[in-house]
Design a protein around this motif. Structure first.
Motif, PDB file in Angstrom:
ATOM      1  N   GLN A 124       0.824  -1.153  -0.126  1.00 53.35           N
ATOM      2  CA  GLN A 124      -0.066  -0.057  -0.143  1.00 53.35           C
ATOM      3  C   GLN A 124       0.957   1.164  -0.032  1.00 53.35           C
ATOM      4  O   GLN A 124       0.389   2.289  -0.805  1.00 53.35           O
ATOM      5  N   GLY A 125       2.251   1.222   0.855  1.00 54.71           N
ATOM      6  CA  GLY A 125       2.980   2.388   0.598  1.00 54.71           C
ATOM      7  C   GLY A 125       3.503   2.690  -0.565  1.00 54.71           C
ATOM      8  O   GLY A 125       3.369   3.837  -0.893  1.00 54.71           O
ATOM      9  N   SER A 126       3.687   1.537  -1.427  1.00 49.20           N
ATOM     10  CA  SER A 126       4.245   2.062  -3.068  1.00 49.20           C
ATOM     11  C   SER A 126       3.122   2.732  -3.709  1.00 49.20           C
ATOM     12  O   SER A 126       3.388   3.595  -4.395  1.00 49.20           O
ATOM     13  N   GLN A 127       1.905   2.257  -3.535  1.00 51.71           N
ATOM     14  CA  GLN A 127       0.784   2.911  -4.289  1.00 51.71           C
ATOM     15  C   GLN A 127       0.481   4.294  -3.641  1.00 51.71           C
ATOM     16  O   GLN A 127       0.287   5.411  -4.627  1.00 51.71           O
ATOM     17  N   ASP A 128       0.555   4.518  -2.689  1.00 52.28           N
ATOM     18  CA  ASP A 128       0.280   5.557  -1.893  1.00 52.28           C
ATOM     19  C   ASP A 128       1.692   6.735  -2.412  1.00 52.28           C
ATOM     20  O   ASP A 128       1.404   7.965  -2.684  1.00 52.28           O
ATOM     21  N   THR A 129       2.980   6.260  -2.340  1.00 56.51           N
ATOM     22  CA  THR A 129       3.874   6.997  -2.717  1.00 56.51           C
ATOM     23  C   THR A 129       3.672   7.487  -4.345  1.00 56.51           C
ATOM     24  O   THR A 129       4.093   8.593  -4.802  1.00 56.51           O
ATOM     25  N   GLN A 130       3.066   6.612  -5.211  1.00 61.93           N
ATOM     26  CA  GLN A 130       2.874   6.992  -6.493  1.00 61.93           C
ATOM     27  C   GLN A 130       1.655   8.296  -6.644  1.00 61.93           C
ATOM     28  O   GLN A 130       1.750   8.996  -7.377  1.00 61.93           O
ATOM     29  N   LEU A 131       0.921   7.924  -5.792  1.00 65.27           N
ATOM     30  CA  LEU A 131      -0.190   9.054  -5.825  1.00 65.27           C
ATOM     31  C   LEU A 131       0.119  10.581  -5.297  1.00 65.27           C
ATOM     32  O   LEU A 131      -0.087  11.272  -5.824  1.00 65.27           O
ATOM     33  N   LEU A 132       1.344  10.375  -4.383  1.00 66.61           N
ATOM     34  CA  LEU A 132       1.819  11.600  -3.837  1.00 66.61           C
ATOM     35  C   LEU A 132       2.851  12.192  -4.921  1.00 66.61           C
ATOM     36  O   LEU A 132       2.829  13.509  -5.205  1.00 66.61           O
ATOM     37  N   ALA A 133       3.328  11.417  -5.720  1.00 69.14           N
ATOM     38  CA  ALA A 133       4.211  11.881  -6.937  1.00 69.14           C
ATOM     39  C   ALA A 133       3.178  12.411  -7.850  1.00 69.14           C
ATOM     40  O   ALA A 133       3.636  13.614  -8.537  1.00 69.14           O
ATOM     41  N   GLN A 134       1.839  11.872  -8.284  1.00 63.30           N
ATOM     42  CA  GLN A 134       1.130  12.542  -9.066  1.00 63.30           C
ATOM     43  C   GLN A 134       0.494  13.758  -8.468  1.00 63.30           C
ATOM     44  O   GLN A 134       0.292  14.595  -9.496  1.00 63.30           O
ATOM     45  N   VAL A 135       0.305  13.762  -7.337  1.00 65.78           N
ATOM     46  CA  VAL A 135      -0.264  15.160  -6.808  1.00 65.78           C
ATOM     47  C   VAL A 135       0.965  16.224  -6.827  1.00 65.78           C
ATOM     48  O   VAL A 135       0.397  17.469  -7.286  1.00 65.78           O
ATOM     49  N   MET A 136       2.133  15.850  -6.528  1.00 63.66           N
ATOM     50  CA  MET A 136       3.250  16.970  -6.784  1.00 63.66           C
ATOM     51  C   MET A 136       3.275  17.224  -8.355  1.00 63.66           C
ATOM     52  O   MET A 136       3.480  18.536  -8.746  1.00 63.66           O
ATOM     53  N   ALA A 137       3.286  16.260  -9.163  1.00 68.75           N
ATOM     54  CA  ALA A 137       3.124  16.770 -10.582  1.00 68.75           C
ATOM     55  C   ALA A 137       2.164  17.647 -11.096  1.00 68.75           C
ATOM     56  O   ALA A 137       2.260  18.459 -11.818  1.00 68.75           O
ATOM     57  N   GLU A 138       0.771  17.243 -10.510  1.00 70.88           N
ATOM     58  CA  GLU A 138      -0.409  18.326 -10.726  1.00 70.88           C
ATOM     59  C   GLU A 138      -0.143  19.516 -10.292  1.00 70.88           C
ATOM     60  O   GLU A 138      -0.158  20.573 -10.993  1.00 70.88           O
ATOM     61  N   ARG A 139       0.418  19.840  -9.119  1.00 71.56           N
ATOM     62  CA  ARG A 139       0.717  21.126  -8.472  1.00 71.56           C
ATOM     63  C   ARG A 139       1.794  21.878  -9.217  1.00 71.56           C
ATOM     64  O   ARG A 139       1.781  23.140  -9.229  1.00 71.56           O
ATOM     65  N   THR A 140       2.818  20.896  -9.814  1.00 70.87           N
ATOM     66  CA  THR A 140       3.893  21.787 -10.371  1.00 70.87           C
ATOM     67  C   THR A 140       3.615  22.356 -11.944  1.00 70.87           C
ATOM     68  O   THR A 140       4.073  23.336 -12.225  1.00 70.87           O
ATOM     69  N   ARG A 141       2.750  21.547 -12.672  1.00 70.81           N
ATOM     70  CA  ARG A 141       2.457  21.988 -14.085  1.00 70.81           C
ATOM     71  C   ARG A 141       1.106  21.813 -14.312  1.00 70.81           C
ATOM     72  O   ARG A 141       0.804  22.137 -15.443  1.00 70.81           O
ATOM     73  N   GLY A 142       0.155  21.894 -13.286  1.00 73.38           N
ATOM     74  CA  GLY A 142      -1.239  22.063 -13.593  1.00 73.38           C
ATOM     75  C   GLY A 142      -1.633  23.406 -14.198  1.00 73.38           C
ATOM     76  O   GLY A 142      -2.500  23.536 -15.171  1.00 73.38           O
ATOM     77  N   GLN A 143      -1.115  24.409 -13.577  1.00 76.42           N
ATOM     78  CA  GLN A 143      -1.557  25.706 -14.206  1.00 76.42           C
ATOM     79  C   GLN A 143      -1.157  26.105 -15.456  1.00 76.42           C
ATOM     80  O   GLN A 143      -1.491  27.042 -16.225  1.00 76.42           O
ATOM     81  N   HIS A 144       0.035  25.231 -16.074  1.00 75.09           N
ATOM     82  CA  HIS A 144       0.381  25.332 -17.522  1.00 75.09           C
ATOM     83  C   HIS A 144      -0.636  24.976 -18.571  1.00 75.09           C
ATOM     84  O   HIS A 144      -0.416  25.505 -19.610  1.00 75.09           O
ATOM     85  N   GLU A 145      -1.543  24.310 -18.065  1.00 74.85           N
ATOM     86  CA  GLU A 145      -2.807  24.244 -19.024  1.00 74.85           C
ATOM     87  C   GLU A 145      -3.359  25.407 -19.489  1.00 74.85           C
ATOM     88  O   GLU A 145      -3.824  25.454 -20.745  1.00 74.85           O
ATOM     89  N   VAL A 146      -3.513  26.383 -18.795  1.00 80.74           N
ATOM     90  CA  VAL A 146      -4.045  27.646 -19.043  1.00 80.74           C
ATOM     91  C   VAL A 146      -3.238  28.388 -20.005  1.00 80.74           C
ATOM     92  O   VAL A 146      -3.596  28.729 -21.218  1.00 80.74           O
ATOM     93  N   GLY A 147      -1.783  28.108 -19.944  1.00 80.10           N
ATOM     94  CA  GLY A 147      -0.791  28.947 -20.840  1.00 80.10           C
ATOM     95  C   GLY A 147      -0.763  27.993 -22.330  1.00 80.10           C
ATOM     96  O   GLY A 147      -0.995  28.800 -23.351  1.00 80.10           O
ATOM     97  N   TRP A 148      -1.293  26.735 -22.302  1.00 78.80           N
ATOM     98  CA  TRP A 148      -1.339  25.826 -23.582  1.00 78.80           C
ATOM     99  C   TRP A 148      -2.696  26.447 -24.129  1.00 78.80           C
ATOM    100  O   TRP A 148      -2.778  26.439 -25.382  1.00 78.80           O
ATOM    101  N   PHE A 149      -3.657  26.759 -23.391  1.00 80.62           N
ATOM    102  CA  PHE A 149      -4.942  27.017 -23.910  1.00 80.62           C
ATOM    103  C   PHE A 149      -4.841  28.355 -24.602  1.00 80.62           C
ATOM    104  O   PHE A 149      -5.180  28.628 -25.756  1.00 80.62           O
TER     105      PHE A 149
END
Length: 246
Positions: A124-149
């Protein structure tokens, strides 16, 4: 682990690109090209394209500064862990508040991974770590979608200006009642204005879209690099250190 040696290196690179853009803009202004493109466009689509480009560029500046701060925070964490290697006993920096930059995205990722491994549930820890990495990826580049729009919107506005320009160019033909020389001269002048609108808006939309896309491409690469380095750190150094301590 590769990390940036120069503090705010990404922001300095963006400033270099901004200086080049300002220099090119100044040349166009001195040659009168920008004034001609703006004043000869009765639809004001060229002005809208420039305003959107400036706003998006300011957003790029804010995101570049944000990612530079996050990269610097990760560098401080790496340097701290290198100077304070995890040992036996009480020197467990991933479990206490000694880790610097805990409020950064990298610090939050490390705190989350530490909490996961403290439960001693490997699968379960490995899966949770992947989820945390996905959350970090969303926070780092999520706002860039506005720029591409906005990049796509600039192209569409340029194409809209092309259509408007052709309408302005062909509309006087329907109003032509005679083929006098004076009427033909007025017709050609109005058709030239419409053609100018079509070409100027298309050129401005494509140029601004490419320049803005270059900026957001740099931001996306910096965000991906930050996430990959943070995940590599937690998996190769933090995770193994935690495993030895358990």
């Amino acid at each position: 682990m590769r990390y940036t040696k120069t503090p705010y290196g990404l922001f300095l690179q963006w400033l270099l690109l901004l200086g080049l853009l300002l220099f090119i803009s100044w040349i166009f202004w001195e040659k009168g090209l920008l004034q001609t493109a703006l004043l000869s466009d009765p639809s004001r689509i060229t002005l809208i394209i420039l305003i959107l480009f400036v706003i998006a560029t300011c957003h790029c500046a804010a995101r570049t500064l944000f990612l530079s701060q996050e990269q610097s925070a990760l560098d401080r964490i790496v340097l701290f862990t290198s100077a304070n290697p995890t040992g036996q006993g009480s020197n467990r920096w991933w479990m206490d508040n000694q880790l610097p930059a805990r409020d950064s995205l990298s610090g939050q990722l490390i705190a989350g991974v530490a909490a996961i491994h403290s439960r001693a549930q490997s699968n379960q820890g490995s899966q949770d770590t992947q989820l945390l990495a996905q959350v970090m990826a969303e926070r780092t580049r999520g706002q860039h979608e506005v720029g591409w729009f906005i990049c796509g919107l600039l192209v569409k506005l340029g194409l809209l200006g092309t259509v408007v320009g052709f309408i302005l160019m062909l509309a006087p033909v329907a109003e032509l009642e005679s083929f006098d020389l004076s009427d033909i001269q007025g017709l050609l002048q109005r058709m030239t204005t419409g053609m100018g609108v079509a070409l100027n808006t298309t050129l401005m939309g494509l140029s601004c879209s490419m320049l803005l896309g270059l900026q957001y491409l740099i931001l996306d690469r910096a965000a991906d690099r930050l996430v990959s380095e943070a995940v590599e750190f937690t998996e190769t150094r933090l995770f193994k250190a935690a495993g030895r301590e358990q």
